[in-house]
Write an enzyme that holds these catalytic residues in place. Sequence first.
Site, short mmCIF file in Angstrom:
data_model
loop_
_atom_site.label_atom_id
_atom_site.label_comp_id
_atom_site.label_asym_id
_atom_site.label_seq_id
_atom_site.Cartn_x
_atom_site.Cartn_y
_atom_site.Cartn_z
N ASP A 18 0.85 -1.28 -0.10
CA ASP A 18 0.16 0.01 -0.06
C ASP A 18 0.71 1.45 0.00
O ASP A 18 1.65 1.56 0.71
CB ASP A 18 -0.85 0.16 1.32
CG ASP A 18 -2.11 -0.88 1.19
OD1 ASP A 18 -2.31 -1.66 0.35
OD2 ASP A 18 -2.92 -0.87 2.16
N LYS A 75 -8.26 0.69 -5.26
CA LYS A 75 -9.26 -0.11 -4.65
C LYS A 75 -10.66 0.65 -5.15
O LYS A 75 -10.71 2.02 -5.08
CB LYS A 75 -9.35 -0.29 -3.07
CG LYS A 75 -8.11 -0.80 -2.57
CD LYS A 75 -8.28 -0.60 -0.87
CE LYS A 75 -6.92 -1.19 -0.36
NZ LYS A 75 -7.16 -2.71 -0.20
N GLY A 147 -5.20 -2.86 8.87
CA GLY A 147 -4.90 -1.62 9.68
C GLY A 147 -4.67 -1.93 11.16
O GLY A 147 -4.74 -0.99 11.80
N ARG A 159 -6.67 -20.46 7.25
CA ARG A 159 -6.55 -21.80 7.80
C ARG A 159 -8.14 -22.07 7.42
O ARG A 159 -8.26 -23.24 7.02
CB ARG A 159 -6.40 -21.86 9.31
CG ARG A 159 -5.06 -21.83 9.46
CD ARG A 159 -4.89 -22.58 10.98
NE ARG A 159 -3.35 -22.62 11.51
CZ ARG A 159 -2.79 -23.55 11.22
NH1 ARG A 159 -3.31 -24.60 10.41
NH2 ARG A 159 -1.49 -23.73 11.44
N GLY A 229 -0.30 -3.78 4.11
CA GLY A 229 -0.80 -2.30 3.96
C GLY A 229 -0.20 -1.30 4.92
O GLY A 229 1.05 -0.80 4.61
#
Lengths: 288, 194
Positions: A18, A75, A147, A159, A229
Amino acid sequence: MRVKRGLAEMMKGGVIMDVVTAEQARIAEDAGACAVMALERVPADIRRDGGVARMSDPEMIESIQAAVRIPVMAKARIGHFVEAQILEALGVDFVDESEVLTPADEAHHIDKFAFTVPFVCGATNLGEALRRISEGACMIRSKGEAGTGNIVEAVRHLRSILGDIRRLSQADSAEQFDWAKKLQAPLPLVQEVARTGRLQVPLFCAGGIATPADAALAMQLGAEAVFVGSGIFKSDNPAPRAKAIVEATTHFRDAHILAKVSRGLGAPMIGIGMDEINESQRYASRGW
Amino acid sequence: MNKQIGILALQGAFASHASYITELGHSPQEVRTPRDLGGLDALIMPGGESSTMSQLLESSGLFEPIQAAIVGGLPTFGTCAGMILLAREIVDGRLDQCCFDAIDITVRRNAFGRQIDSFEADIDTVMGDFHGVFIRAPRIESVGEKVEVLGTYGGEPVLVRQANVLAASFHPELTGDARLHEYFINSVVTTKEK
């Protein structure tokens, strides 16, 4: 579809970072990122600021496209097909229909077959991943919790997706009908996963990666590449951390190299425990 | 005879190449560090991001031993980003981007535009028609006299060979057609043994 999925194939084994400025994009490229995600605020800041998070300003995306030679992603809000049309018109290389932005539609995701540009979508489980693939997604990323700098949700989602693929691979033909019903996913896609033991598109990991060890953990669990990010540009020393995460993603099974690249990077982003976030503030629950 | 085929696995579509090699009855070996180079009969450099691979070649200490191996005759096949790494000269790359100077071609990185300009097309090759997938593809802008053009698209070279080095600007690993890998092993790798 082959051309659209092809770019996702080329990003395998890489790190998508990001970035919010052309300067950060250059740091990411210098560190060996295989692509950058151009956005106005990293998820940690979106979380802090609140309000409605939307597609980035085209001018900002163009400044990043001009700054680097690697692919540039951007995005769009979930269901906001006009933001996606604009991103396609800008020539972004990949659109992320992302739960990190505020959803624009609470029932429908974008019809991604209607676009030439490929899409990546988030998923928390196998059913969600297959629904996104049925809408034309060319790459799936486990959502994690963006975030937070906390890997726990990414691990849970990886998983869940990969564990269910392993279990589905053992199902006989009659059981596959039941799997399709439980996953709420199209039967042909479920049968294909049962036969091949893998998703139809590359599976990357996102949401909470803050250290080289986090990236290597995602890769050892079975992710094919990672998105980072807030973890890089919210840390003390972004450039060396970015490079270290790139090396950790390549050498993810080599603990000696991981030890070497993890040294002396300064403080990672502080991060947030899951019990500090209200249910309503969790991005991973956005999307259906 | 079973051959040990190294696949540069720093970043990119290395796994697809490895599955072709297995399908053809040979053994793929992922290459990430210099010790992975031991005992290889050939090396494949996959598609991916050439600037990422270029930096990882330096940090892993692989650049020099691979260059020496190619000069020493190791059969090497590069696709897309792999072709960029093998070229003599890169146009429009990063200033610090390294290449092996293993085949006398000049390559323009990402010459056809962004992802929305990526395309599929039929290519004329020495082994007949071949379906090519071009992803943000590089273009071969010039070829030296020792370079053999083995495939063209729209009159331009897209598949080239110079001695032990084979390079393609497209992605044979994405179409399920292993003929080019078979050609590499039968012609380039086996020639070396004679």
